[in-house]
Design a protein around this motif. Structure first.
Motif, PDB file in Angstrom:
ATOM      1  N   ARG A  99       0.992  -1.309  -0.071  1.00 23.20           N
ATOM      2  CA  ARG A  99       0.207  -0.097   0.172  1.00 23.20           C
ATOM      3  C   ARG A  99       0.972   1.097   0.345  1.00 23.20           C
ATOM      4  O   ARG A  99       1.751   1.495   0.521  1.00 23.20           O
ATOM      5  CB  ARG A  99      -0.605   0.107   1.411  1.00 23.20           C
ATOM      6  N   TYR A 134       1.423   4.965   0.646  1.00 22.23           N
ATOM      7  CA  TYR A 134       0.622   5.996   1.361  1.00 22.23           C
ATOM      8  C   TYR A 134       0.453   7.908   1.413  1.00 22.23           C
ATOM      9  O   TYR A 134      -0.387   8.359   1.248  1.00 22.23           O
ATOM     10  CB  TYR A 134       0.202   5.967   2.787  1.00 22.23           C
ATOM     11  N   ASP A 150      -9.471  -2.104  -2.113  1.00 18.93           N
ATOM     12  CA  ASP A 150      -9.141  -2.593  -0.750  1.00 18.93           C
ATOM     13  C   ASP A 150      -9.917  -1.934   0.810  1.00 18.93           C
ATOM     14  O   ASP A 150      -9.463  -2.985   1.314  1.00 18.93           O
ATOM     15  CB  ASP A 150      -7.302  -1.107  -1.098  1.00 18.93           C
ATOM     16  N   LYS A 151     -11.104  -2.069   0.482  1.00 20.09           N
ATOM     17  CA  LYS A 151     -11.905  -2.082   1.739  1.00 20.09           C
ATOM     18  C   LYS A 151     -12.143  -3.399   2.051  1.00 20.09           C
ATOM     19  O   LYS A 151     -12.242  -3.875   2.811  1.00 20.09           O
ATOM     20  CB  LYS A 151     -12.907  -1.032   1.494  1.00 20.09           C
ATOM     21  N   SER A 185      -9.059  -5.058   3.151  1.00 18.33           N
ATOM     22  CA  SER A 185      -8.487  -5.134   4.972  1.00 18.33           C
ATOM     23  C   SER A 185     -10.101  -5.314   5.722  1.00 18.33           C
ATOM     24  O   SER A 185      -9.857  -6.480   6.586  1.00 18.33           O
ATOM     25  CB  SER A 185      -8.654  -3.991   4.621  1.00 18.33           C
ATOM     26  N   HIS A 234      -8.772  -9.403   6.076  1.00 18.88           N
ATOM     27  CA  HIS A 234      -7.604  -8.858   7.348  1.00 18.88           C
ATOM     28  C   HIS A 234      -8.198  -9.299   8.282  1.00 18.88           C
ATOM     29  O   HIS A 234      -7.426  -9.454   8.970  1.00 18.88           O
ATOM     30  CB  HIS A 234      -6.532  -8.490   6.863  1.00 18.88           C
ATOM     31  N   THR A 235      -9.452  -8.368   8.825  1.00 19.05           N
ATOM     32  CA  THR A 235      -9.492  -8.346  10.118  1.00 19.05           C
ATOM     33  C   THR A 235     -10.373  -9.239  10.946  1.00 19.05           C
ATOM     34  O   THR A 235     -10.122  -9.878  11.818  1.00 19.05           O
ATOM     35  CB  THR A 235     -10.363  -7.096  10.016  1.00 19.05           C
ATOM     36  N   ARG A 285      -8.012  -4.150  -7.401  1.00 20.57           N
ATOM     37  CA  ARG A 285      -7.236  -3.674  -6.949  1.00 20.57           C
ATOM     38  C   ARG A 285      -5.751  -3.939  -7.881  1.00 20.57           C
ATOM     39  O   ARG A 285      -5.706  -2.701  -7.518  1.00 20.57           O
ATOM     40  CB  ARG A 285      -6.567  -4.342  -5.700  1.00 20.57           C
ATOM     41  N   GLU A 344       4.010   0.372   2.688  1.00 19.10           N
ATOM     42  CA  GLU A 344       3.647  -0.505   4.050  1.00 19.10           C
ATOM     43  C   GLU A 344       5.293  -0.506   3.708  1.00 19.10           C
ATOM     44  O   GLU A 344       6.193  -1.125   3.338  1.00 19.10           O
ATOM     45  CB  GLU A 344       3.487  -1.702   3.310  1.00 19.10           C
ATOM     46  N   ASN A 356      -3.703  -0.061  16.041  1.00 16.44           N
ATOM     47  CA  ASN A 356      -4.478   0.669  14.910  1.00 16.44           C
ATOM     48  C   ASN A 356      -5.458   1.811  15.740  1.00 16.44           C
ATOM     49  O   ASN A 356      -5.668   2.387  14.425  1.00 16.44           O
ATOM     50  CB  ASN A 356      -5.604  -0.481  14.902  1.00 16.44           C
ATOM     51  N   TRP A 373      -2.797   4.579  14.515  1.00 21.70           N
ATOM     52  CA  TRP A 373      -2.252   4.506  13.233  1.00 21.70           C
ATOM     53  C   TRP A 373      -2.309   6.493  12.581  1.00 21.70           C
ATOM     54  O   TRP A 373      -0.913   6.295  12.154  1.00 21.70           O
ATOM     55  CB  TRP A 373      -3.209   3.994  12.039  1.00 21.70           C
TER      56      TRP A 373
END
Length: 490
Positions: A13, A15, A37-38, A41, A44-45, A89, A126, A192, A195
Motif C-alpha cells: 500500500r 500512503y 482495498d476496503k 482490509s 484481514h481484520t 485492486r 507499508e 490501529n 495509526w
C-alpha cells in the motif's frame, strides 16, 4: 500490461508522496483500487479475529459435524470473491500513473545504493517491504532446549512441585499477556488506534526536519524501524547524535525525538521490537539486539563517532539506553528521563498481592528490566530527570518520596560514592532525595552540616527535577541544560 498487473497483485500500500508541499501528497487511489482495498482490509481484520478465536471456532465446527456441501460452496465463492478483489485492486494500481511510478522506483535495480534509498524515501508505504538499509551479522541460533528453559528460578526456596508450577505459569504468562501488559505498544488494537497520529508524526519528521527512514536487520533477524534527522550542517550541536529510546507505549513518530531535534542535535529514533514497523517482541534479549543494531547503524552507516553519541532513554526506554551505555562505554553520556531502578517493585504495585510469586517469576526469569544493575557497570556521565508529578513510576501517585527514580539515584550514588553506605549518611541521602529541587535549594541556604551539604551537591550533580506528569515531552531548554551537564562531566 499483464506483467505490470502481476507486479501490482501483492504490492505494498502507498500512503504518501513527500515533497508535494504543506497539506499535499496523500496518495489518492482510483475508485476500483479503493473499493477492493476496503474488502481486503475487512477480510484481514476478520482473519485476525478468527486467529485469536480459532479454538472456539474449531470446537464449534467439530460439534456440528464439519461443513455441509452448501457451506463448502459458500466458502469457495467467498475465496473466489477475495481473489477477484486482489485482481481488481491490481488493475486499479496498474492504471494509476502515480502508483506505477512508485512501484518502478521500488523494483528498479540498485546500482547506486545511496541514490536508490533517496528516491525511495520520497514515498511512505507499508514498511514490511521496505528494503533493508543496514544488516548486523547473524548470531548462531539455538533451539529452545539448548537455551535451558526453566533453568532460572526467582523463588528457589519453594517446594519443588510449587516451584515448577510457578515456572510453567510464568512462562505461559510472559509469552501470552504479561509482556503485552508491560509493553502495551505491542497490542495490535492500540497500534490501529494510533495509526493516524503515527502517520502524521512520521510525515512531520520527514517534511519539517528532512527525516530519513531506514530498516535495520538485527543479529537475531528482527527488523527495526528507524528515523534519522541530521543536523550536522544546520547546528554546531549537530555533530552530537542523540539516540532516543521510547517508553512502553512510545513510538518515534510521536515520542521524544522532537526535543533533541528542536534543540539542534542530530537525532536517531527507533521503535521497539513489535512496535510500529519493527518485528519481534520486546523481550530483554531482543531489545538488546535491537539497540545494538541501532548503535552500529549510527557508527557505520551514519558516520558518527561513538564519543559523539548520547543515549536518551525515557521511562522503560531507560533499559536499552543503559544497556547500550554499558556495552559502548565510550559514548558521550547517558540521559534517563522519568525512568526507574527496577521493574519488579512497579509490577508488584500494580498486580494483586496473591500474584506476588508469579509476578516475581515473570519479571526475574523473562522480563528482568533492572536498570540500576546496568548502571553499576557504567562509569561515564549520567544525568537523571525526575518528573515531580509522575503518576506512573511512583508507587503512590503524587508522592515524590515513592518515585522509583529516587532509588535509581541512590543506587547510582552508592556505586560511585561508596562512603554514603554508612547508616547515618544513607538516612540523610534518602531524606534529601525525597525533596524537590526547590526544597533542596531552600535547605542548602540554611545552616546545615557539611556532610548534608555535600549530599545536596551530589544529588544536584546527577538529578534534575521537571515539574510535570510522566508523559509530558521534555522542553528543549531543559534538555539543553542536561546536555550541558553531560558535556561538563567529560
Amino acid at each position: 500490461m499483464i506483467k505490470l498487473l502481476l507486479r501490482c497483485l501483492f504490492s505494498p500500500r502507498l500512503y504518501r508522496i513527500y515533497g508535494q508541499g504543506p497539506g499535499e501528497g496523500i496518495y489518492e487511489p482510483k475508485r476500483t483500487e479503493k473499493f477492493a482495498d476496503k474488502i481486503i482490509s475487512v477480510v484481514h481484520t476478520i482473519a485476525n479475529i478468527g486467529m485469536y478465536t480459532s479454538p472456539i471456532i474449531c470446537m464449534y465446527i467439530y460439534k456440528r459435524g464439519f461443513f455441509s456441501w452448501e457451506e463448502i460452496n459458500f466458502l469457495a465463492y467467498l475465496f473466489g470473491s477475495i481473489s477477484f478483489s486482489y485482481l481488481v485492486r491490481a488493475f486499479g494500481r496498474a492504471s494509476n500513473p502515480t502508483y506505477v511510478e512508485f512501484i518502478n522506483t521500488l523494483d528498479r535495480p540498485v546500482e547506486d545504493r545511496k541514490a536508490y534509498f533517496e528516491s525511495l524515501r520520497k514515498y511512505d508505504f507499508e514498511f514490511n517491504v521496505w528494503p533493508t538499509t543496514f544488516k548486523m551479522p547473524p548470531t548462531s541460533s539455538s533451539s529452545w532446549l539448548e537455551n535451558k528453559p526453566f533453568s532460572k528460578c526467582a523463588n528457589p526456596d519453594l517446594p519443588y512441585y510449587h516451584r515448577v508450577t510457578i515456572q510453567l505459569l510464568a512462562y505461559i504468562a510472559s509469552h501470552t499477556f504479561a509482556l503485552r501488559l508491560i509493553y502495551p505498544g505491542t497490542i495490535g488494537i492500540i497500534q490501529n488506534m494510533l495509526w493516524i497520529p503515527l502517520f502524521e508524526g512520521r510525515t512531520y519528521l520527514v517534511d519539517t526536519f528532512n527525516g530519513k527512514r531506514a530498516k535495520i536487520l538485527t543479529a537475531d533477524r528482527n527488523t527495526i524501524d528507524t528515523m534519522f534527522v541530521d543536523n550536522r550542517l544546520d547546528s554546531p550541536k549537530g555533530k552530537t547524535l542523540v539516540i532516543c529510546c521510547e517508553g512502553n507505549t512510545g513510538f518515534y513518530e510521536i515520542g521524544i525525538m522532537t526535543t533533541p531535534i528542536k534543540a539542534g542535535y542530530s537525532t536517531l529514533g527507533w521503535n521497539h521490537p513489535g512496535f510500529g514497523g519493527s518485528t519481534g517482541l520486546p523481550f530483554p534479549r531482543q531489545e538488546q539486539h535491537a539497540i545494538d543494531a541501532v548503535v552500529q547503524y549510527a557508527i557505520n552507516d551514519l558516520d558518527f563517532d561513538v564519543e559523539n553519541i548520547v543515549m536518551y532513554g525515557w521511562s522503560i526506554g531507560g533499559y536499552p539506553a543503559a544497556w547500550a551505555a554499558v556495552n559502548y562505554p565510550d559514548i558521550k553520556g547517558l540521559i534517563l528521563d522519568a525512568s526507574f531502578d527496577d521493574l519488579l517493585p512497579l509490577a508488584w504495585n500494580q498486580m494483586p498481592q496473591s500474584w506476588t510469586l508469579l509476578v516475581k517469576e515473570v519479571v526475574r526469569s523473562f522480563v528482568n528490566l533492572n536498570i540500576s544493575e546496568l548502571l553499576n557497570k557504567y562509569s561515564g556521565p549520567v544525568q537523571l530527570v525526575r518528573r515531580t508529578e509522575d503518576e506512573v513510576i511512583c508507587l503512590r501517585p503524587g508522592q515524590l518520596s515513592t518515585n522509583r527514580g529516587n532509588n535509581l539515584l541512590i543506587n547510582l550514588l552508592e556505586k560511585r560514592h561508596p562512603y554514603i553506605l554508612e547508616d547515618d549518611i544513607m538516612e540523610k541521602v534518602k531524606a534529601c532525595t525525597a525533596l524537590s529541587d526547590q526544597q533542596r535549594i531552600v535547605l542548602s541556604r540554611e545552616n546545615i552540616p557539611d556532610d548534608k551539604r555535600k549530599i545536596l551537591q551530589l544529588i544536584s550533580k546527577y538529578l534534575r527535577d521537571f515539574r510535570s506528569t510522566h508523559c509530558t515531552l521534555l522542553p528543549e531548554d531543559i534538555f539543553d541544560a542536561v546536555m550541558g551537564s553531560i558535556n561538563n562531566s567529560k
